[in-house]
Design a protein around this motif. Sequence first.
Motif, PDB file in Angstrom:
ATOM      1  N   LEU A   1       0.809  -1.213   0.000  1.00  0.00           N
ATOM      2  CA  LEU A   1       0.000   0.000   0.000  1.00  0.00           C
ATOM      3  C   LEU A   1       0.848   1.271   0.000  1.00  0.00           C
ATOM      4  O   LEU A   1       0.515   2.243  -0.691  1.00  0.00           O
ATOM      5  CB  LEU A   1      -0.939   0.005   1.203  1.00  0.00           C
ATOM      6  CG  LEU A   1      -2.032  -1.067   1.217  1.00  0.00           C
ATOM      7  CD1 LEU A   1      -2.919  -0.905   2.442  1.00  0.00           C
ATOM      8  CD2 LEU A   1      -2.866  -1.017  -0.058  1.00  0.00           C
TER       9      LEU A   1
ATOM     10  N   PRO B   1      -1.601   5.633   2.305  1.00  0.00           N
ATOM     11  CA  PRO B   1      -2.106   4.334   2.753  1.00  0.00           C
ATOM     12  C   PRO B   1      -3.436   4.443   3.480  1.00  0.00           C
ATOM     13  O   PRO B   1      -4.296   3.572   3.342  1.00  0.00           O
ATOM     14  CB  PRO B   1      -0.993   3.828   3.680  1.00  0.00           C
ATOM     15  CG  PRO B   1       0.248   4.497   3.189  1.00  0.00           C
ATOM     16  CD  PRO B   1      -0.209   5.860   2.743  1.00  0.00           C
ATOM     17  N   ARG B   2      -3.621   5.523   4.241  1.00  0.00           N
ATOM     18  CA  ARG B   2      -4.867   5.690   4.982  1.00  0.00           C
ATOM     19  C   ARG B   2      -6.064   5.822   4.037  1.00  0.00           C
ATOM     20  O   ARG B   2      -7.124   5.235   4.273  1.00  0.00           O
ATOM     21  CB  ARG B   2      -4.776   6.920   5.892  1.00  0.00           C
ATOM     22  CG  ARG B   2      -6.017   7.165   6.725  1.00  0.00           C
ATOM     23  CD  ARG B   2      -5.804   8.275   7.722  1.00  0.00           C
ATOM     24  NE  ARG B   2      -4.763   7.926   8.689  1.00  0.00           N
ATOM     25  CZ  ARG B   2      -4.377   8.720   9.673  1.00  0.00           C
ATOM     26  NH1 ARG B   2      -4.931   9.925   9.816  1.00  0.00           N
ATOM     27  NH2 ARG B   2      -3.448   8.330  10.509  1.00  0.00           N
TER      28      ARG B   2
ATOM     29  N   MET C   1      -6.770   2.421   2.539  1.00  0.00           N
ATOM     30  CA  MET C   1      -7.440   1.577   3.530  1.00  0.00           C
ATOM     31  C   MET C   1      -8.904   1.959   3.657  1.00  0.00           C
ATOM     32  O   MET C   1      -9.786   1.104   3.782  1.00  0.00           O
ATOM     33  CB  MET C   1      -6.734   1.700   4.881  1.00  0.00           C
ATOM     34  CG  MET C   1      -5.364   1.059   4.924  1.00  0.00           C
ATOM     35  SD  MET C   1      -5.437  -0.741   4.986  1.00  0.00           S
ATOM     36  CE  MET C   1      -5.990  -0.989   6.667  1.00  0.00           C
TER      37      MET C   1
ATOM     38  N   GLY D   1     -10.472  -1.139   2.372  1.00  0.00           N
ATOM     39  CA  GLY D   1     -10.506  -1.940   3.580  1.00  0.00           C
ATOM     40  C   GLY D   1      -9.154  -2.489   3.964  1.00  0.00           C
ATOM     41  O   GLY D   1      -8.679  -2.288   5.077  1.00  0.00           O
ATOM     42  N   ASN D   2      -8.500  -3.192   3.053  1.00  0.00           N
ATOM     43  CA  ASN D   2      -7.173  -3.750   3.283  1.00  0.00           C
ATOM     44  C   ASN D   2      -6.560  -4.107   1.934  1.00  0.00           C
ATOM     45  O   ASN D   2      -7.160  -3.850   0.877  1.00  0.00           O
ATOM     46  CB  ASN D   2      -7.239  -4.975   4.207  1.00  0.00           C
ATOM     47  CG  ASN D   2      -8.223  -6.025   3.710  1.00  0.00           C
ATOM     48  OD1 ASN D   2      -8.440  -6.167   2.501  1.00  0.00           O
ATOM     49  ND2 ASN D   2      -8.819  -6.772   4.616  1.00  0.00           N
ATOM     50  N   LYS D   3      -5.383  -4.713   1.962  1.00  0.00           N
ATOM     51  CA  LYS D   3      -4.706  -5.051   0.710  1.00  0.00           C
ATOM     52  C   LYS D   3      -5.526  -6.042  -0.109  1.00  0.00           C
ATOM     53  O   LYS D   3      -5.610  -5.924  -1.335  1.00  0.00           O
ATOM     54  CB  LYS D   3      -3.318  -5.624   1.011  1.00  0.00           C
ATOM     55  CG  LYS D   3      -2.562  -6.042  -0.238  1.00  0.00           C
ATOM     56  CD  LYS D   3      -1.214  -6.641   0.084  1.00  0.00           C
ATOM     57  CE  LYS D   3      -0.560  -7.219  -1.152  1.00  0.00           C
ATOM     58  NZ  LYS D   3       0.775  -7.804  -0.872  1.00  0.00           N
TER      59      LYS D   3
END
Length: 200
Positions: A18, A29-30, A33, A37-39
Amino acid sequence: MEAAYRYALEHGLADLSLRPLATAIGSSPRVLMFLFGNKDGLVRALLARARADELAVLDGLAAGPEPVGLVPAAEQIWVWLREPRHRPLLRLWAEAYTRSLIEPDGAWAGFAASTVTDWLGLLASCQPGPERDTVDGAARRTAALAALRGCLLDLLATGDQARVDAALRLQLHLIERQPVSRAAGTPERPGYQLDGRAGF
């Protein structure tokens, strides 16, 4: 999303992180996310975007008023697949296809199976009705897909355009001239034979 997709086309997905992605596309990255949600969520979104590109190609090939026939359809598909400008998308496809086989429960889940379903659906739509709905028809389009997929992987690995083109021409000629001689509704059996030759 488009910036992330362009990044994935250039760098692939296997080592996607990310932070480098966010830096490359001018995000954080925030934010990623928050959006995905996630990677794994990001990978799933990128795979969906790649599949949308794939389906756009399929829709264009199947857009004619009458079925063009299995071999002409496969030839048209190959013209598109062999274009150097499509290599980034096809490398991403190959990576996702392989990862979905070795990580069947991860973010890649179902990608290979859905790709096979998509391409077989296109090839079926290009077959005349009397052929499409038979065991022969299903076997012929499966053989055509296998030839296209194998030649594509060879081309991506070696870049040997002339040799791979010749191999595909040979395979399509065999599919066209030597259809599976088995009537619709015939039950499956081990050691099924093609035109009297030993089965496998």
